[in-house]
Design an enzyme around this catalytic site. Sequence first.
Site, mmCIF file in Angstrom:
data_model
loop_
_atom_site.group_PDB
_atom_site.id
_atom_site.type_symbol
_atom_site.label_atom_id
_atom_site.label_comp_id
_atom_site.label_asym_id
_atom_site.label_seq_id
_atom_site.Cartn_x
_atom_site.Cartn_y
_atom_site.Cartn_z
ATOM 1 N N GLY A 1 0.817 -1.199 0.000
ATOM 2 C CA GLY A 1 0.000 0.000 0.000
ATOM 3 C C GLY A 1 0.857 1.257 0.000
ATOM 4 O O GLY A 1 1.948 1.272 -0.552
ATOM 5 N N LEU A 2 0.340 2.298 0.635
ATOM 6 C CA LEU A 2 1.029 3.590 0.715
ATOM 7 C C LEU A 2 1.384 4.118 -0.659
ATOM 8 O O LEU A 2 2.493 4.549 -0.909
ATOM 9 C CB LEU A 2 2.296 3.475 1.563
ATOM 10 C CG LEU A 2 2.073 3.302 3.062
ATOM 11 C CD1 LEU A 2 3.393 3.162 3.769
ATOM 12 C CD2 LEU A 2 1.286 4.469 3.626
ATOM 13 N N CYS A 3 0.438 3.999 -1.572
ATOM 14 C CA CYS A 3 0.707 4.586 -2.877
ATOM 15 C C CYS A 3 -0.525 5.353 -3.362
ATOM 16 O O CYS A 3 -0.918 5.267 -4.507
ATOM 17 C CB CYS A 3 1.151 3.530 -3.886
ATOM 18 S SG CYS A 3 0.203 2.018 -3.821
ATOM 19 N N GLY A 4 -1.142 6.091 -2.456
ATOM 20 C CA GLY A 4 -2.240 6.964 -2.834
ATOM 21 C C GLY A 4 -3.432 6.202 -3.372
ATOM 22 O O GLY A 4 -3.769 5.122 -2.885
#
Lengths: 138, 300
Positions: free
Chosen positions: B88-91
């Site tokens: 994750g952590l990709c907008g």
Amino acid sequence: MADKIGFDVVSPERLLLSEDVDMVVIPAEEGDMGVMAGHAPVIANVRPGTIAVFSGNSVQKRYFVAGGFLEVTGERCTVLAEQATPIEDIDISATQSQIKDLSEDVSHAKDEREKEAAEADLALARAKLQAAESPAYK
Amino acid sequence: MPSLKDLRGRIKSVQSTRRITSAMKMVAAAKLKKAQEAAEDARPYAERMERMLSSLAAGIVPENAPPLLAGTGSEKVHLLVVVTSDRGLCGGFNGSIARAVKARIKSLEDQGQEVKLIAIGRKGVTLLRRDHNHRMVEKYEELLKPAPAFEHADEVVQRIMRMFEDGEFDVCTVYYNKFVSALTQEVTPLQLIPFQMPESPDEEAGDGGGTGSGGGAQYEFEPNEETILASLLPKNLSVQVYRAMLESFASEQGARMTAMDNATRNAGEMIDSLSITYNRMRQAQITNELIEIISGAEAL
């Protein structure tokens, strides 16, 4: 010597080879095919076997390909293959043991599909061994 | 009202968050460069394959066309292959894909068609599992580690081919994030089966003449068009899926880079405003203490 022809081997991941050569002999599905500059445009299937790169009248390099496709235009000869291994890099004993393992796989295969897959791999390994042991076009 | 100590703690924690996000941004930027290079390296193969396919398909009689090209003749069962990231952590990278896929599933089912799903990437599995678990026939997690390789695509395609041969679906579409630039990605559906020629639709209408379009050369075929096409088409599937994976991977890095850049900036702003509050409070406290001392001294 006459004109040279551009010879490329491309894999899906990158360009494997690109050089200008006098002639290449490619194992097409219905027989080996020598390609020189000015060859008629052809698209063909490539069977597993040896690609021989000629410089003048002698073989300069040999590569093993596990099948693919060939496209010849007037000035370029392109082989689409997943791998091209220089013949001298083939490990003969490893291939032999691979053949042995695969023959066992074929006899132990649980269903048709598995058997077919193993047989295809086996044929490939045999072709590889043959290419390594008895290079064509001496 | 938070105490001075609380504020100090918050500033510290935001600072360490900023360190992490900025490191992740750097990593994503480096990976992005690599992913772009990989996508570029894959181009020659795809281009040549496309050229061969279009000259082959132009010369083939529609009746002889293999089902991969012509389709099964019906459009009842759709297979959607969803390419997402594992992390994750990709907008909005994964969210936008999932949204598009969910909308597509809904519209297909409203038309009375059946939908099956193949999810590539852990995030896609997670996002689609809740509503569509029963439609999911296969999921690949952590497949694209550390970077997409052709054999991964091949593995997926072999699964797809088996399903196709068993008649489990009619139309196959890949959903992936197309890499537009480091800042923008575009959710793109790409139809795999039946195969659609990219652009130049007039070429197919050229009724088998193969009038030298695309490259200009008129090819000979060995052994013949049908045989080559039969082996070329499955290979082309792998190439398409591979390309989708590469694009998606590059997009993921781009999206993460942007997201982490924003996060870093937000953290910086937060630190600034927290520091101002902190300094003000400290000053107020000092002033207070001074007033107390002075008024204490005056009272004497």
